[in-house]
Design a protein around this motif. Sequence first.
Motif, mmCIF file in Angstrom:
data_model
loop_
_atom_site.group_PDB
_atom_site.id
_atom_site.type_symbol
_atom_site.label_atom_id
_atom_site.label_comp_id
_atom_site.label_asym_id
_atom_site.label_seq_id
_atom_site.Cartn_x
_atom_site.Cartn_y
_atom_site.Cartn_z
ATOM 1 N N ILE A 231 0.856 -1.180 0.000
ATOM 2 C CA ILE A 231 0.000 0.000 0.000
ATOM 3 C C ILE A 231 0.894 1.233 0.000
ATOM 4 N N ILE A 232 0.733 2.062 -1.021
ATOM 5 C CA ILE A 232 1.543 3.264 -1.171
ATOM 6 C C ILE A 232 0.855 4.461 -0.523
ATOM 7 N N ALA A 233 -0.453 4.556 -0.677
ATOM 8 C CA ALA A 233 -1.211 5.664 -0.092
ATOM 9 C C ALA A 233 -2.645 5.213 0.128
ATOM 10 N N ASP A 234 -3.288 5.818 1.106
ATOM 11 C CA ASP A 234 -4.644 5.428 1.501
ATOM 12 C C ASP A 234 -5.325 6.665 2.058
ATOM 13 N N GLY A 235 -6.369 7.124 1.389
ATOM 14 C CA GLY A 235 -7.034 8.318 1.879
ATOM 15 C C GLY A 235 -8.219 8.693 1.029
ATOM 16 N N PRO A 236 -8.810 9.861 1.273
ATOM 17 C CA PRO A 236 -9.955 10.309 0.478
ATOM 18 C C PRO A 236 -9.596 10.371 -1.004
ATOM 19 N N ALA A 237 -10.469 9.852 -1.843
ATOM 20 C CA ALA A 237 -10.167 9.790 -3.276
ATOM 21 C C ALA A 237 -9.888 11.178 -3.841
ATOM 22 N N HIS A 238 -10.677 12.167 -3.447
ATOM 23 C CA HIS A 238 -10.489 13.496 -4.039
ATOM 24 C C HIS A 238 -9.136 14.087 -3.681
ATOM 25 N N ARG A 239 -8.609 13.740 -2.510
ATOM 26 C CA ARG A 239 -7.287 14.243 -2.125
ATOM 27 C C ARG A 239 -6.189 13.557 -2.924
ATOM 28 N N LEU A 240 -6.308 12.253 -3.117
ATOM 29 C CA LEU A 240 -5.290 11.547 -3.893
ATOM 30 C C LEU A 240 -5.315 11.972 -5.357
ATOM 31 N N PHE A 241 -6.493 12.298 -5.875
ATOM 32 C CA PHE A 241 -6.569 12.769 -7.257
ATOM 33 C C PHE A 241 -5.803 14.085 -7.438
ATOM 34 N N GLU A 242 -5.662 14.858 -6.369
ATOM 35 C CA GLU A 242 -4.946 16.131 -6.468
ATOM 36 C C GLU A 242 -3.431 15.941 -6.555
ATOM 37 N N ASP A 243 -2.942 14.745 -6.198
ATOM 38 C CA ASP A 243 -1.498 14.491 -6.172
ATOM 39 C C ASP A 243 -1.064 13.882 -7.508
ATOM 40 N N GLN A 244 -0.901 14.736 -8.499
ATOM 41 C CA GLN A 244 -0.590 14.285 -9.846
ATOM 42 C C GLN A 244 0.723 13.506 -9.887
ATOM 43 N N ALA A 245 1.711 13.965 -9.139
ATOM 44 C CA ALA A 245 3.012 13.290 -9.143
ATOM 45 C C ALA A 245 2.888 11.872 -8.595
ATOM 46 N N LEU A 246 2.109 11.691 -7.548
ATOM 47 C CA LEU A 246 1.902 10.365 -6.977
ATOM 48 C C LEU A 246 1.234 9.441 -7.989
ATOM 49 N N LEU A 247 0.188 9.936 -8.637
ATOM 50 C CA LEU A 247 -0.534 9.117 -9.613
ATOM 51 C C LEU A 247 0.397 8.717 -10.761
ATOM 52 N N GLU A 248 1.131 9.679 -11.308
ATOM 53 C CA GLU A 248 2.008 9.382 -12.434
ATOM 54 C C GLU A 248 3.107 8.415 -12.059
ATOM 55 N N ALA A 249 3.605 8.503 -10.837
ATOM 56 C CA ALA A 249 4.680 7.619 -10.400
ATOM 57 C C ALA A 249 4.239 6.162 -10.340
ATOM 58 N N HIS A 250 2.912 5.962 -10.272
ATOM 59 C CA HIS A 250 2.392 4.586 -10.168
ATOM 60 C C HIS A 250 1.453 4.246 -11.315
ATOM 61 N N GLY A 251 1.679 4.883 -12.454
ATOM 62 C CA GLY A 251 1.001 4.510 -13.689
ATOM 63 C C GLY A 251 -0.464 4.842 -13.760
ATOM 64 N N LEU A 252 -0.900 5.878 -13.042
ATOM 65 C CA LEU A 252 -2.306 6.244 -13.009
ATOM 66 C C LEU A 252 -2.488 7.658 -13.567
ATOM 67 N N GLU A 253 -3.711 7.934 -14.018
ATOM 68 C CA GLU A 253 -4.026 9.256 -14.534
ATOM 69 C C GLU A 253 -5.201 9.839 -13.753
ATOM 70 N N ARG A 254 -5.125 11.113 -13.480
ATOM 71 C CA ARG A 254 -6.250 11.796 -12.841
ATOM 72 C C ARG A 254 -7.400 11.856 -13.825
ATOM 73 N N PRO A 255 -8.641 11.544 -13.369
ATOM 74 C CA PRO A 255 -9.761 11.576 -14.308
ATOM 75 C C PRO A 255 -10.034 12.991 -14.777
ATOM 76 N N ALA A 256 -10.429 13.110 -16.034
ATOM 77 C CA ALA A 256 -10.751 14.419 -16.585
ATOM 78 C C ALA A 256 -12.016 14.950 -15.923
ATOM 79 N N CYS A 257 -12.088 16.258 -15.813
ATOM 80 C CA CYS A 257 -13.249 16.873 -15.204
ATOM 81 C C CYS A 257 -14.465 16.720 -16.113
#
Length: 257
Positions: A231-257
């Motif tokens: 487990i790398i991170a665990d928290g409110p989805a909207h907060r994790l979506f704000e961390d673009q660097a975290l998402l990119e580091a683990h092969g994920l993309e922030r959903p488009a608005c």
Amino acid sequence: MPVTHPQDHTARPTSSRTAAGPALAISNLTFAYPDGREALRAVSFTVQPGEKVALVGPNGAGKSTLLLHFNGILQGQGEMRVMGKSVMKANLPEIRAQVGMVFQNPDDQLFSPTVYEDVAFGPLHMGLDEPEVRRRVAEALALVGMSDYAERLSYHLSMGEKKRIAIATALSMRPHILALDEPSAGLDPRARRRLIGLLQELPQTQIIATHDMLLVRELCSRMVLMDEGRIIADGPAHRLFEDQALLEAHGLERPAC
């Protein structure tokens, strides 16, 4: 509310507790496949009753492997409790009635000639009498909006219809927890929308392994990010979506608005 990381499990979203405490509690779960590949590494987290939690991460992160531990299909080293019951051999029949598994490919779950027989399979193997089995099947099919499909041939259904029937096979057991592996994979936009609407309405605690970040945004208040079995991170989805660097580091993309 702060995002928590694997060593900090104190601050995370909560919902109302029952007398039994968490719906799911995992402590230091480790699992390796027979070839020696370590798929889970000291995984620890809890899920409260009624939460809808997304498990996200790249392929090979351990998401599906973790789901298969919830009802004892796989058993690693560590401690796991479902609705207060330890996941061990003696408790597996009860645990498997509490956790409804929905696999990524519904053809892995639908193997009977008709929809009715598929949905009735679990209640029959619980030893329920025929009138109760019929009630359970009717109830489950109504919940997924497929009441008119009982006599249909499962292999003639569309992918979206099969996904709904696969969920009905789990609901017929009246579980407290639904564990869903990539539920929106292979669906067209209309079927995907219907699936999200269905999952929003169901009251069960839900743990959803997915790459569909739009589904996460619309359905899940909490997100658990996994990579390489941890487990790398665990928290409110909207907060994790704000961390673009975290998402990119683990092969994920922030959903488009």
